[in-house]
Design a protein around this motif. Structure first.
Motif, mmCIF file in Angstrom:
data_model
loop_
_atom_site.group_PDB
_atom_site.id
_atom_site.type_symbol
_atom_site.label_atom_id
_atom_site.label_comp_id
_atom_site.label_asym_id
_atom_site.label_seq_id
_atom_site.Cartn_x
_atom_site.Cartn_y
_atom_site.Cartn_z
ATOM 1 N N ILE A 1 -21.591 45.386 16.337
ATOM 2 C CA ILE A 1 -21.436 43.941 16.354
ATOM 3 C C ILE A 1 -21.923 43.417 17.688
ATOM 4 C CG2 ILE A 1 -18.986 44.328 16.927
ATOM 5 C CD1 ILE A 1 -18.751 41.355 15.644
ATOM 6 N N CYS B 1 -22.302 40.157 20.224
ATOM 7 C CA CYS B 1 -21.767 38.833 20.538
ATOM 8 C C CYS B 1 -22.924 37.848 20.718
ATOM 9 C CB CYS B 1 -20.916 38.877 21.807
ATOM 10 S SG CYS B 1 -20.299 37.237 22.287
ATOM 11 N N ARG B 2 -22.861 36.753 19.984
ATOM 12 C CA ARG B 2 -23.908 35.738 20.073
ATOM 13 C C ARG B 2 -23.952 35.107 21.452
ATOM 14 N NH1 ARG B 2 -25.830 34.377 15.273
ATOM 15 N NH2 ARG B 2 -24.500 34.681 13.455
ATOM 16 N N ALA C 1 -22.582 41.182 24.250
ATOM 17 C CA ALA C 1 -21.777 42.405 24.255
ATOM 18 C C ALA C 1 -21.903 43.120 22.918
ATOM 19 C CB ALA C 1 -20.315 42.060 24.529
ATOM 20 N N ILE C 2 -21.845 44.430 22.966
ATOM 21 C CA ILE C 2 -21.982 45.232 21.755
ATOM 22 C C ILE C 2 -20.767 46.135 21.591
ATOM 23 C CG2 ILE C 2 -23.361 46.999 20.605
ATOM 24 C CD1 ILE C 2 -25.774 45.978 22.037
ATOM 25 N N ALA C 3 -20.262 46.211 20.376
ATOM 26 C CA ALA C 3 -19.154 47.123 20.099
ATOM 27 C C ALA C 3 -19.458 47.899 18.829
ATOM 28 C CB ALA C 3 -17.847 46.340 19.946
ATOM 29 N N VAL D 1 -26.230 48.036 9.639
ATOM 30 C CA VAL D 1 -25.650 46.697 9.610
ATOM 31 C C VAL D 1 -25.486 46.189 11.032
ATOM 32 C CG1 VAL D 1 -23.772 45.267 8.768
ATOM 33 C CG2 VAL D 1 -24.387 47.349 7.544
ATOM 34 N N VAL D 2 -25.931 44.987 11.275
ATOM 35 C CA VAL D 2 -25.686 44.341 12.553
ATOM 36 C C VAL D 2 -24.824 43.122 12.302
ATOM 37 C CG1 VAL D 2 -26.686 43.175 14.532
ATOM 38 C CG2 VAL D 2 -27.869 45.128 13.532
ATOM 39 N N TYR D 3 -23.620 43.168 12.816
ATOM 40 C CA TYR D 3 -22.731 42.026 12.693
ATOM 41 C C TYR D 3 -22.975 41.074 13.849
ATOM 42 C CZ TYR D 3 -20.173 45.139 9.536
ATOM 43 O OH TYR D 3 -19.833 46.000 8.529
ATOM 44 N N ARG D 4 -22.882 39.792 13.573
ATOM 45 C CA ARG D 4 -23.025 38.800 14.624
ATOM 46 C C ARG D 4 -21.764 37.981 14.690
ATOM 47 N NH1 ARG D 4 -26.649 37.496 17.176
ATOM 48 N NH2 ARG D 4 -28.826 38.042 16.868
ATOM 49 N N GLY D 5 -21.384 37.617 15.896
ATOM 50 C CA GLY D 5 -20.175 36.825 16.048
ATOM 51 C C GLY D 5 -19.871 36.610 17.509
ATOM 52 N N LEU D 6 -18.611 36.481 17.819
ATOM 53 C CA LEU D 6 -18.209 36.260 19.205
ATOM 54 C C LEU D 6 -17.250 37.370 19.628
ATOM 55 C CD1 LEU D 6 -17.553 32.403 19.204
ATOM 56 C CD2 LEU D 6 -19.517 33.621 20.163
ATOM 57 N N CYS D 7 -17.457 37.865 20.819
ATOM 58 C CA CYS D 7 -16.550 38.866 21.334
ATOM 59 C C CYS D 7 -15.234 38.181 21.709
ATOM 60 C CB CYS D 7 -17.153 39.553 22.552
ATOM 61 S SG CYS D 7 -17.250 38.512 24.013
ATOM 62 N N PHE E 1 -13.556 40.996 17.666
ATOM 63 C CA PHE E 1 -14.706 40.106 17.515
ATOM 64 C C PHE E 1 -14.471 39.160 16.340
ATOM 65 C CE2 PHE E 1 -18.553 41.484 19.971
ATOM 66 C CZ PHE E 1 -17.944 42.461 20.730
ATOM 67 N N VAL E 2 -14.976 37.955 16.458
ATOM 68 C CA VAL E 2 -14.964 37.027 15.342
ATOM 69 C C VAL E 2 -16.322 37.128 14.658
ATOM 70 C CG1 VAL E 2 -14.725 34.633 14.625
ATOM 71 C CG2 VAL E 2 -13.428 35.480 16.586
ATOM 72 N N ILE E 3 -16.339 37.801 13.531
ATOM 73 C CA ILE E 3 -17.600 38.061 12.843
ATOM 74 C C ILE E 3 -17.943 36.913 11.911
ATOM 75 C CG2 ILE E 3 -18.785 39.604 11.245
ATOM 76 C CD1 ILE E 3 -17.048 41.868 12.263
ATOM 77 N N ASP E 4 -19.156 36.416 12.002
ATOM 78 C CA ASP E 4 -19.522 35.341 11.085
ATOM 79 C C ASP E 4 -20.748 35.682 10.251
ATOM 80 O OD1 ASP E 4 -21.887 34.745 12.613
ATOM 81 O OD2 ASP E 4 -20.594 33.748 14.052
ATOM 82 N N GLU E 5 -21.356 36.816 10.521
ATOM 83 C CA GLU E 5 -22.553 37.144 9.765
ATOM 84 C C GLU E 5 -22.792 38.642 9.834
ATOM 85 O OE1 GLU E 5 -26.087 35.618 11.481
ATOM 86 O OE2 GLU E 5 -27.372 36.302 9.849
ATOM 87 N N ALA E 6 -23.377 39.163 8.773
ATOM 88 C CA ALA E 6 -23.774 40.563 8.791
ATOM 89 C C ALA E 6 -25.209 40.649 8.315
ATOM 90 C CB ALA E 6 -22.872 41.395 7.889
ATOM 91 N N GLU E 7 -26.025 41.298 9.094
ATOM 92 C CA GLU E 7 -27.410 41.476 8.680
ATOM 93 C C GLU E 7 -27.637 42.957 8.413
ATOM 94 O OE1 GLU E 7 -30.365 39.436 10.742
ATOM 95 O OE2 GLU E 7 -31.964 40.420 9.588
ATOM 96 N N VAL E 8 -28.175 43.241 7.265
ATOM 97 C CA VAL E 8 -28.373 44.631 6.874
ATOM 98 C C VAL E 8 -29.865 44.958 6.901
ATOM 99 C CG1 VAL E 8 -27.916 46.387 5.143
ATOM 100 C CG2 VAL E 8 -26.389 44.417 5.355
ATOM 101 N N VAL E 9 -30.203 46.057 7.540
ATOM 102 C CA VAL E 9 -31.571 46.551 7.492
ATOM 103 C C VAL E 9 -31.552 47.891 6.775
ATOM 104 C CG1 VAL E 9 -33.566 47.325 8.786
ATOM 105 C CG2 VAL E 9 -32.226 45.387 9.616
#
Lengths: 153, 153
Positions: free
Chosen positions: A92, A94-95, A99-101, A128-134, B121-129
């Motif tokens: 994941i 952080c937008r 930061a990456i976790a 999978v790459v999650y996007r969000g806020l740390c 983390f507050v996840i709002d999106e997941a991108e899959v490759v």
DNA sequence: CTCTTAACTTGATTGATTCAAGAAAAGCGC
DNA sequence: GCGCTTTTCTTGAATCAATCAAGTTAAGAG
């Protein structure tokens, strides 16, 4: 934090020659999860000040090919490396601060491997790459109700 | 293939000025799914030979910010753009030739949004490759049973 | 038609990554 | 331990997507 001897065994098991730069890079990757190449170079130079950047690039490529480390490329970031290999985990990002976790698979077994329409592709992996806020950035943007200053998002 | 008038409306709806470079870039993205920036520049110059690369970069950024196009960054590739926006679809990248195809969500609703451990983390999106082999490369490597030559995978 | 502001052009710059050629040293057999 | 072969590392340059900066052009509002 594996010992030097353990690092040496890791290298030998992968049929890689044991050298100072390789031990230092391996340690740097273990000690700094998701570090980018430049951070790794700097960390390595803490031990071996004269290592060339090219050596680190070469070593990281050799490690990646050997499966000793994993090479990840988060969108909007340069290449990063991690020592956690062999399991199917994701990340994941952080937008706000980048930061990456690590994130384990939601479903126990490869979660998103079943695409609805694969266009004839033979799929063998899903990343999978999650996007969000740390946590830090999430707190900042939600608790900062006072509009005095632009919250950097 | 939307018409020029439709492109103009798309731009106006996004509160973007209508210019020749923008119309050409918009058309290029619609006509060439997953094209990288350089391909788009060349396509645009088929219509407008004197467009600067900087203009295309600027336009693509403006479009991305406005939600007119989507910016994707497949690992091992430069930035690419696509006109399909607003739905939650993913991509499959061929390990062998780099071909990219769209993949709809496996589960109807955002599939992988539930991470098992989100580290706060507050996840709002997941991108899959997805990674695998495109039909052409898959055929090539599986039908080539004869071990005469190393199949490039 | 004029004005203001956004868009575009030109040209230079950055920065991660790669390429190339030679020097160094790891690990083999002796 | 000693030399030999091959891999690895150093040095230095090159590539290329992307960005920056300053000035010019043109879109659209009035």
């Amino acid at each position: 934090m594996p010992s030097t001897v353990e690092y040496e065994n890791l290298l030998r098991d992968a049929e890689l020659r044991v050298t100072q730069p390789r031990l230092a890079v391996l340690d740097a990757v273990y000690e700094n999860p998701h570090a980018d190449t430049n951070s790794i170079i700097e960390t390595v130079r803490g031990d071996l000040p004269d290592v060339s950047h090219q050596a680190v690039y070469d070593v990281l490529k050799a490690f990646t090919d050997a499966g000793l480390v994993r090479h990840i490329q988060p969108p909007g970031s340069v290449a990063r490396y991690e020592s956690r290999v062999g399991d199917n985990h994701h990340h994941i990002v952080c937008r706000s601060c980048g930061a990456i976790a690590d994130v384990d698979c939601a479903v126990g077994h490869a979660p998103c491997l079943s695409a609805s329409n694969d266009h004839g592709f033979v799929i063998d992996e899903a990343e999978v790459v999650y996007r969000g806020l740390c946590p830090a950035c999430a707190t900042e943007s939600s608790s900062a109700q006072s509009p005095r200053k632009e919250s950097r998002v």
